[in-house]
Every structure is written in structure tokens, then in C-alpha cells.
Design a protein around this motif. Sequence first.
Motif, short mmCIF file in Angstrom:
data_model
loop_
_atom_site.label_atom_id
_atom_site.label_comp_id
_atom_site.label_asym_id
_atom_site.label_seq_id
_atom_site.Cartn_x
_atom_site.Cartn_y
_atom_site.Cartn_z
N GLN A 97 30.30 -23.22 23.69
CA GLN A 97 31.47 -22.62 23.04
C GLN A 97 31.91 -21.34 23.76
O GLN A 97 33.11 -21.10 23.93
N MET A 98 30.94 -20.53 24.18
CA MET A 98 31.29 -19.30 24.90
C MET A 98 31.85 -19.62 26.28
O MET A 98 32.80 -18.97 26.72
N LYS A 99 31.29 -20.60 26.94
CA LYS A 99 31.82 -21.01 28.25
C LYS A 99 33.27 -21.47 28.11
O LYS A 99 34.13 -21.11 28.93
N LYS A 100 33.54 -22.25 27.08
CA LYS A 100 34.91 -22.75 26.83
C LYS A 100 35.85 -21.58 26.55
O LYS A 100 36.97 -21.55 27.07
N PHE A 101 35.40 -20.63 25.73
CA PHE A 101 36.23 -19.45 25.46
C PHE A 101 36.55 -18.71 26.76
O PHE A 101 37.71 -18.40 27.03
N TRP A 102 35.54 -18.44 27.56
CA TRP A 102 35.73 -17.69 28.80
C TRP A 102 36.70 -18.43 29.73
O TRP A 102 37.61 -17.83 30.31
N GLN A 103 36.52 -19.73 29.85
CA GLN A 103 37.40 -20.52 30.72
C GLN A 103 38.84 -20.54 30.22
O GLN A 103 39.77 -20.69 31.00
N SER A 104 39.04 -20.37 28.91
CA SER A 104 40.39 -20.44 28.34
C SER A 104 41.22 -19.19 28.57
O SER A 104 42.43 -19.21 28.38
N ILE A 105 40.60 -18.11 28.97
CA ILE A 105 41.33 -16.84 29.15
C ILE A 105 42.21 -16.96 30.38
O ILE A 105 41.73 -17.19 31.49
N ASP A 106 43.52 -16.76 30.17
CA ASP A 106 44.47 -16.89 31.27
C ASP A 106 45.04 -15.54 31.71
O ASP A 106 46.14 -15.46 32.23
N TYR A 107 44.28 -14.49 31.46
CA TYR A 107 44.64 -13.15 31.93
C TYR A 107 43.76 -12.82 33.13
O TYR A 107 42.77 -13.53 33.40
N LYS A 108 44.08 -11.75 33.82
CA LYS A 108 43.24 -11.32 34.93
C LYS A 108 41.84 -11.06 34.39
O LYS A 108 41.67 -10.31 33.43
N LYS A 109 40.85 -11.69 35.01
CA LYS A 109 39.48 -11.56 34.52
C LYS A 109 38.52 -11.63 35.69
O LYS A 109 38.88 -12.12 36.78
N GLN A 110 37.31 -11.15 35.46
CA GLN A 110 36.28 -11.18 36.49
C GLN A 110 34.92 -11.37 35.83
O GLN A 110 34.58 -10.68 34.86
N ASP A 111 34.15 -12.28 36.37
CA ASP A 111 32.77 -12.47 35.96
C ASP A 111 31.96 -11.36 36.63
O ASP A 111 31.88 -11.29 37.86
N ILE A 112 31.39 -10.48 35.82
CA ILE A 112 30.59 -9.38 36.37
C ILE A 112 29.13 -9.50 35.91
O ILE A 112 28.42 -8.51 35.79
N SER A 113 28.70 -10.72 35.69
CA SER A 113 27.34 -10.97 35.23
C SER A 113 26.29 -10.40 36.18
O SER A 113 25.22 -9.98 35.75
N TRP A 114 26.58 -10.35 37.45
CA TRP A 114 25.63 -9.84 38.45
C TRP A 114 25.27 -8.37 38.21
O TRP A 114 24.21 -7.92 38.67
N ILE A 115 26.11 -7.64 37.47
CA ILE A 115 25.78 -6.25 37.11
C ILE A 115 25.72 -6.07 35.59
O ILE A 115 25.58 -4.95 35.11
N GLY A 116 25.85 -7.16 34.86
CA GLY A 116 25.85 -7.10 33.40
C GLY A 116 24.65 -7.79 32.81
O GLY A 116 23.51 -7.41 33.08
N HIS A 117 24.90 -8.82 32.05
CA HIS A 117 23.88 -9.49 31.26
C HIS A 117 23.57 -10.86 31.84
O HIS A 117 24.47 -11.57 32.29
N TRP A 118 22.32 -11.28 31.79
CA TRP A 118 21.88 -12.57 32.34
C TRP A 118 22.63 -13.75 31.72
O TRP A 118 22.81 -14.78 32.37
N SER A 119 23.09 -13.61 30.48
CA SER A 119 23.80 -14.70 29.81
C SER A 119 25.32 -14.61 30.00
O SER A 119 26.06 -15.34 29.37
N GLY A 120 25.74 -13.73 30.89
CA GLY A 120 27.14 -13.65 31.25
C GLY A 120 27.85 -12.43 30.70
O GLY A 120 27.73 -12.09 29.54
N THR A 121 28.58 -11.78 31.57
CA THR A 121 29.41 -10.63 31.23
C THR A 121 30.76 -10.83 31.88
O THR A 121 30.84 -11.00 33.10
N GLY A 122 31.81 -10.81 31.07
CA GLY A 122 33.15 -11.04 31.60
C GLY A 122 34.08 -9.88 31.29
O GLY A 122 34.12 -9.38 30.17
N MET A 123 34.82 -9.45 32.30
CA MET A 123 35.77 -8.34 32.17
C MET A 123 37.18 -8.91 32.22
O MET A 123 37.50 -9.71 33.09
N VAL A 124 38.01 -8.49 31.27
CA VAL A 124 39.39 -8.96 31.16
C VAL A 124 40.32 -7.76 31.13
O VAL A 124 40.05 -6.78 30.42
N TRP A 125 41.43 -7.86 31.84
CA TRP A 125 42.46 -6.82 31.83
C TRP A 125 43.64 -7.30 31.01
O TRP A 125 44.24 -8.34 31.32
N LEU A 126 43.95 -6.59 29.95
CA LEU A 126 45.12 -6.93 29.13
C LEU A 126 46.22 -5.90 29.34
O LEU A 126 45.97 -4.77 29.63
#
Length: 182
Positions: free
Chosen positions: A153-182
Motif C-alpha cells: 500500500q505504501m509503495k502504491k502511494f509513493w508511486q502515485s505521487i505526480d509531483y517532483k519527488k526523490q527517494d532519499i532512503s539511502w540517507i533516511g530509513h531502511w523501509s523508505g524515505t521519500g521527499m516531495v516538493w509541493l
Amino acid sequence: MMNLPTTDELNGIDMKNISSLIPDDDSFKKYIDMSAGTDHYRLLRWISDQFNNVNLIDIGTFKGFSGASLSHNINNQVFSFDVQNHLVLNPIPKNLNIIIDDFKKYEDLLKSSPFIFYDTVHDGHHEDLFFTWLRSISYHGIVIFDDIYLNDQMKKFWQSIDYKKQDISWIGHWSGTGMVWL
């Protein structure tokens, strides 16, 4: 767009001032000192220094670790929202405001913040409702979502975001960290 730190830069951050607020017998205390890419507290501590004299928002207080990390820069005010009180910090930093209430009642406060950290529920549905609400109030700023790869469900949510975004998991959390610019 924010220039992101390296893993080495984040791992060089001293977290003692934050871990000292957490009781030694709290089983979650170990997460504060984990490396970047394993847990997000070093990233949040770094983010606190990227802003000055602003309101920063933390949705999902739980024990208060994220709010404490964001409160490192005492020139900012941090507002941490939750619907239940599980706070363990002692003392609570002077610039950390814990609000046990519905964040939607504080629309103007959220709109005044250049940064929001969202870390609660993790079912994709609540994240989508929050994201839709932010757009409906014309929020402009950076939103970080935690646990974007925790479940389907979280993967689907993340994939659905159509704004500028970046996966920053490499410096965030092992289960995924996503940054979005609104």
C-alpha cells in the motif's frame, strides 16, 4: 531543491543531545544513534539546521524522537502532532510543541511551515488523504514521507505521487524515505 548531505556527513552528526532526552530503559532509544540509511533521525537533525526562524511540522509524535531531532536548531519552532500521547522525552526541548489533536485544526500553522515530516499509520490510505489535504489547502513546501516501501500500500502511494519527488532512503530509513516538493 535542497542539497542533500552524504551518508558520511550524516553519520558524523553527534546525536548525544537528543539521546540524552530519552530514558535509558526505553527499548526504542537505540534507533536514535543508528546510521543514515538505517533510521532517519540523523537526517531530521540535519534538516533542522537547513532552516532558521521557521515552524517545522512533525505528523506522528509517538515517543517524540522525530520532533526532538527536528528541534535541534533552537531558532525554529517544531510542532509535533499525534492523536495519542506516548511521549517519553525528558525534558521536552523548549522549542518542541507537542499537540495531541487533529492537525487539520491547525491549517494556517501547517501552511506556514516550509517542511513537514509525515510518519504515521503506514497504510497508504492515510498518507494519500494527508497528501490530498495538503494540495487542497495549497500547501507549498517540502514533505518527507517515512516508510514508503514498508508494504504494498505504501509503495502504491509513493508511486502515485505526480509531483517532483526523490527517494532519499539511502540517507533516511531502511523501509523508505521519500521527499516531495509541493
